[in-house]
Every structure is written in C-alpha cells, then in structure tokens.
Scaffold this motif. Sequence first.
Motif, PDB file in Angstrom:
ATOM      1  N   GLN A 136       0.804  -1.216   0.000  1.00 26.26           N
ATOM      2  CA  GLN A 136       0.000   0.000   0.000  1.00 26.26           C
ATOM      3  C   GLN A 136       0.837   1.265   0.000  1.00 26.26           C
ATOM      4  O   GLN A 136       0.414   2.295  -0.525  1.00 26.26           O
ATOM      5  CB  GLN A 136      -0.928   0.013   1.218  1.00 26.26           C
ATOM      6  N   VAL A 137       2.013   1.211   0.622  1.00 25.96           N
ATOM      7  CA  VAL A 137       2.808   2.425   0.810  1.00 25.96           C
ATOM      8  C   VAL A 137       4.251   2.189   0.389  1.00 25.96           C
ATOM      9  O   VAL A 137       4.881   1.219   0.806  1.00 25.96           O
ATOM     10  CB  VAL A 137       2.781   2.893   2.285  1.00 25.96           C
ATOM     11  N   VAL A 138       4.741   3.065  -0.466  1.00 27.34           N
ATOM     12  CA  VAL A 138       6.169   3.146  -0.766  1.00 27.34           C
ATOM     13  C   VAL A 138       6.577   4.567  -0.441  1.00 27.34           C
ATOM     14  O   VAL A 138       6.229   5.503  -1.154  1.00 27.34           O
ATOM     15  CB  VAL A 138       6.469   2.826  -2.244  1.00 27.34           C
ATOM     16  N   LEU A 139       7.285   4.722   0.681  1.00 26.62           N
ATOM     17  CA  LEU A 139       7.665   6.066   1.101  1.00 26.62           C
ATOM     18  C   LEU A 139       8.668   6.659   0.122  1.00 26.62           C
ATOM     19  O   LEU A 139       9.201   5.984  -0.743  1.00 26.62           O
ATOM     20  CB  LEU A 139       8.229   6.018   2.519  1.00 26.62           C
ATOM     21  N   ALA A 140       8.924   7.944   0.281  1.00 23.22           N
ATOM     22  CA  ALA A 140       9.673   8.729  -0.711  1.00 23.22           C
ATOM     23  C   ALA A 140      10.942   8.041  -1.194  1.00 23.22           C
ATOM     24  O   ALA A 140      11.778   7.616  -0.411  1.00 23.22           O
ATOM     25  CB  ALA A 140      10.015  10.087  -0.104  1.00 23.22           C
ATOM     26  N   LEU A 141      11.064   7.923  -2.520  1.00 27.62           N
ATOM     27  CA  LEU A 141      12.263   7.369  -3.146  1.00 27.62           C
ATOM     28  C   LEU A 141      13.022   8.523  -3.799  1.00 27.62           C
ATOM     29  O   LEU A 141      13.110   8.637  -5.008  1.00 27.62           O
ATOM     30  CB  LEU A 141      11.881   6.313  -4.189  1.00 27.62           C
ATOM     31  N   PHE A 142      13.584   9.388  -2.968  1.00 28.87           N
ATOM     32  CA  PHE A 142      14.173  10.609  -3.486  1.00 28.87           C
ATOM     33  C   PHE A 142      15.573  10.423  -4.048  1.00 28.87           C
ATOM     34  O   PHE A 142      15.962  11.097  -4.984  1.00 28.87           O
ATOM     35  CB  PHE A 142      14.248  11.664  -2.373  1.00 28.87           C
ATOM     36  N   ASN A 143      16.351   9.531  -3.464  1.00 33.46           N
ATOM     37  CA  ASN A 143      17.791   9.547  -3.717  1.00 33.46           C
ATOM     38  C   ASN A 143      18.319   8.313  -4.421  1.00 33.46           C
ATOM     39  O   ASN A 143      19.436   7.883  -4.185  1.00 33.46           O
ATOM     40  CB  ASN A 143      18.530   9.726  -2.382  1.00 33.46           C
ATOM     41  N   LEU A 144      17.490   7.719  -5.267  1.00 30.73           N
ATOM     42  CA  LEU A 144      17.976   6.565  -6.007  1.00 30.73           C
ATOM     43  C   LEU A 144      19.103   6.982  -6.954  1.00 30.73           C
ATOM     44  O   LEU A 144      19.266   8.154  -7.277  1.00 30.73           O
ATOM     45  CB  LEU A 144      16.842   5.923  -6.800  1.00 30.73           C
ATOM     46  N   ALA A 145      19.856   5.982  -7.409  1.00 34.75           N
ATOM     47  CA  ALA A 145      20.973   6.257  -8.310  1.00 34.75           C
ATOM     48  C   ALA A 145      20.482   6.881  -9.612  1.00 34.75           C
ATOM     49  O   ALA A 145      19.350   6.628 -10.042  1.00 34.75           O
ATOM     50  CB  ALA A 145      21.727   4.963  -8.612  1.00 34.75           C
ATOM     51  N   PRO A 146      21.308   7.722 -10.237  1.00 36.32           N
ATOM     52  CA  PRO A 146      20.927   8.256 -11.548  1.00 36.32           C
ATOM     53  C   PRO A 146      20.655   7.123 -12.532  1.00 36.32           C
ATOM     54  O   PRO A 146      21.315   6.088 -12.508  1.00 36.32           O
ATOM     55  CB  PRO A 146      22.163   9.065 -11.958  1.00 36.32           C
ATOM     56  N   LEU A 147      19.652   7.316 -13.384  1.00 38.67           N
ATOM     57  CA  LEU A 147      19.289   6.367 -14.431  1.00 38.67           C
ATOM     58  C   LEU A 147      18.828   5.023 -13.865  1.00 38.67           C
ATOM     59  O   LEU A 147      19.113   3.960 -14.416  1.00 38.67           O
ATOM     60  CB  LEU A 147      20.461   6.157 -15.400  1.00 38.67           C
ATOM     61  N   ALA A 148      18.104   5.041 -12.754  1.00 39.54           N
ATOM     62  CA  ALA A 148      17.644   3.817 -12.104  1.00 39.54           C
ATOM     63  C   ALA A 148      16.419   3.234 -12.807  1.00 39.54           C
ATOM     64  O   ALA A 148      15.697   3.929 -13.520  1.00 39.54           O
ATOM     65  CB  ALA A 148      17.305   4.107 -10.643  1.00 39.54           C
ATOM     66  N   TYR A 149      16.187   1.926 -12.566  1.00 41.19           N
ATOM     67  CA  TYR A 149      14.977   1.230 -13.018  1.00 41.19           C
ATOM     68  C   TYR A 149      14.097   0.966 -11.795  1.00 41.19           C
ATOM     69  O   TYR A 149      14.574   0.466 -10.773  1.00 41.19           O
ATOM     70  CB  TYR A 149      15.339  -0.098 -13.688  1.00 41.19           C
ATOM     71  N   VAL A 150      12.796   1.278 -11.919  1.00 42.66           N
ATOM     72  CA  VAL A 150      11.829   0.983 -10.858  1.00 42.66           C
ATOM     73  C   VAL A 150      10.648   0.259 -11.484  1.00 42.66           C
ATOM     74  O   VAL A 150      10.058   0.740 -12.460  1.00 42.66           O
ATOM     75  CB  VAL A 150      11.348   2.264 -10.140  1.00 42.66           C
ATOM     76  N   GLY A 151      10.288  -0.909 -10.934  1.00 43.15           N
ATOM     77  CA  GLY A 151       9.162  -1.682 -11.448  1.00 43.15           C
ATOM     78  C   GLY A 151       8.166  -1.988 -10.344  1.00 43.15           C
ATOM     79  O   GLY A 151       8.527  -2.595  -9.339  1.00 43.15           O
ATOM     80  N   VAL A 152       6.903  -1.547 -10.524  1.00 41.25           N
ATOM     81  CA  VAL A 152       5.875  -1.773  -9.494  1.00 41.25           C
ATOM     82  C   VAL A 152       4.558  -2.239 -10.108  1.00 41.25           C
ATOM     83  O   VAL A 152       3.493  -2.023  -9.538  1.00 41.25           O
ATOM     84  CB  VAL A 152       5.631  -0.496  -8.642  1.00 41.25           C
ATOM     85  N   GLU A 153       4.602  -2.927 -11.249  1.00 42.64           N
ATOM     86  CA  GLU A 153       3.358  -3.407 -11.850  1.00 42.64           C
ATOM     87  C   GLU A 153       2.767  -4.537 -11.009  1.00 42.64           C
ATOM     88  O   GLU A 153       3.471  -5.272 -10.332  1.00 42.64           O
ATOM     89  CB  GLU A 153       3.587  -3.864 -13.289  1.00 42.64           C
TER      90      GLU A 153
END
Length: 395
Positions: A136-153
């Motif tokens: 239900q909750v993904v808290l702030a993802l502010f500082n991931l590495a440059p050019l990152a991949y995020v998948g939440v389907e």
Amino acid sequence: MSNLRFHKVYKSKYDGEDILRIPEETEFPSGLRLLHWKVYPSKCLPLGFCLNNLVELKMRHSHLEKLWEGTQALANLKRMDLSWYFNLKEIPDFSNTTMLESLVLCGCKNLVEIHSSVGSLRKLEFFQMCFCSKLQVVLALFNLAPLAYVGVEGCSQLRNFSDISTNIRTLSIADTMLEELSKSVRHWSALQSLALYGDSANIKRIERVPDCFKELHGLVWICVAGCPKLASLPELPASLKTLIVKSCKSLKTVSLDFDSELSCNITNCFKLGREARRVIQQSLRACLPGRKIPAKFDHRTIGNSLTVRSDFREFWFCVVVSRKQYIGELNPEFFCRIRLEQENENMFEFITCQELDIIACGVQIMTEESERRRMIEFDEASKASQDSRKRLICD
C-alpha cells in the motif's frame, strides 16, 4: 567450513515437500560472499547471521517472515533478491547497506510497506517490487541512483507513490497508479522508458492515458499492455522512437507526430479505426493486426516473394504473417533479399523466423511523388484520428 565463500542450495521441484531442517545454532561463515538458497525452510535466519563480506543474497520462495531485527552492517552487499516470500510482511532497515545496487521483491503477497531507508540508497539502480498484491505504501524514493529502473506493476492496492526519484530512467507501473503519478510526471526529465500494465485485480480499469505524458521530452520507448477499456492514446512526445501496445481491446484512436524513425508494434487491438491505422502505417516500422496487404503497396502477391519491374533506390515492404503455434511472446526480425533477374527486373524474397509463416507480401517503390503523397496522407489521417479522439473524450 570457515573458508566457504560461495554457497548455493537448489530445489528442483516446488511440491511443498521442504524436508530440509536448519538447526537454530547454525551459523553462516563470516567470509561468505555469495548466498543463494531456494525455498529456505525456516521462518527466520540464524541468530548469528552477520555477513559483513556478503556481496549477493538470493533466497527466492523462502519461508522467512522477516530477515533480521534492527540494522545489519552489510557494507559490501550489492544484490539482493527476496522474490516470492509469501510470508514476508516487512523488509528490514537498509540504512547500513549503502552499496546495494539491485533489490528485487517480486511476488511478496503479504508485504504491506517498503521501509523508508530504501529511499536513501544512493547506489540503487534496479528496484523491482511487482505483484506485491497487499503493498500500500512506498515512502519517498528521493535519492535513487541516476538512471535507475523501478518496477511496481501488479501492485493493485498501491496508491501513495508520487514522491519518486526524478533520476529514474526506466519505470514500469500498474494502471492503478496513473492518476497519482500524473501530478509529478513533468519532473521526470531523465525518464526514457515507460511501461504501463493493466492490473487484472483492479475493477476500475483506465479508459485514457493522461495528456501530461507528452511533457516527457526524453521518453523514447513506451509500452501499454493489458488495458481492455483504454479507448485512445493521447499526443505523445516527439522524442518517442518505439511505441508498443498489446491487448488493449477497446483502443480506437492513436495520436502521433510524423516521424520517419518511429517504430509501432500494435497487437491484439482489433478495434483500431481506419484513420489510426493509416497514421501508424506511416511510421518506419509498423506491426498491426490484419489479413490484407494495404492498397498503397501496389506490387502484391500471395506467398513470400514477388518480382518488380522498376529501377528504384528506395522501397517500403509489407508482409502478412501467421503464427504456426503459440509459444509465448515473439519479437521476430524480417529480412528482404533482392536479386536482379533481368535488366530493371528484381525479385524480392522475404524471410522471418521459423515460428511464423509469411502468407502474403507487398512492395511500394518510393519516388518523390509517392513520398509527397505519404506526407499528405499522414496529415489527413492524423487530423481525422485526433477528431475521432476528441469525440471519444466528449462522449
């Protein structure tokens, strides 16, 4: 086994017979650098779990309910895969796991929240948490590495996901998150690839994609799949090079800029209007559902080869293919072999992968006049498609 550096335990058959027992006093060697353990049978890791030298931890389909209490000083850990942990309800504090580059949490169906420390992992380049149905909750993802991949389907209950890193290069999401994400989409200047998947667990399916997606000026690749109520695609950014649309059964209109480098792959979208088809056919590469060679390919025949009498420099070709049998997703390549038969007489032969049969083929010889007609046809079809889309929105 104090000198053990690599430890892998495999399970060949997922039959529920996990007869291996781990004694509570078991200790992993402190020098271990790689730990792979499929279907780890215990509910918790050994009390003495402290792997300062561990670089990779992969424990899929395990019975663990939690990994560890508090924080662990895993300063060398770079890759972690905890997929298909059906009993896992929370992930630990990663504050001291500063070297982590890849974190995979697919199929953790009882996971409700992602620990806030993940947002501070500055080296995290690959973060996948798909099909976590209770997340239900993904808290702030502010500082991931440059050019990152995020998948939440496939995370049907996830709503609070707006404060994500503007460094993200590749994003894969479920349609349930579109409304929330559209508020911040203009800030994703680094985004190059976007995949949008329909969520079968969501009753309220999306009917349109937000217009703000045209503001993603760095976007070059987009895939929209499994959205059966989606009726139209809005204007997309001029930077786009690849558009893939799969199994959007209600799709009727598509809005595209004229771009000779655009590649379109539209499959299982059988309600596409005539104008939308004409627009898509003007792209450099196009894949559409259909049974006939379009009329503009004035040289047409049944089979995979034909002969054309012409002295040409440029041509377009079209083939109708049939799959021999369904064996999953295909991304076939097509090859055209040209052989000079006689003066100004050329034979075109088309070849593809063995899973497909070429039913018919066609060739259009390009001239200055045909290129001018092509641009006029695109303008007319594009205007008609946009008018049709406006009518759909008004309805």
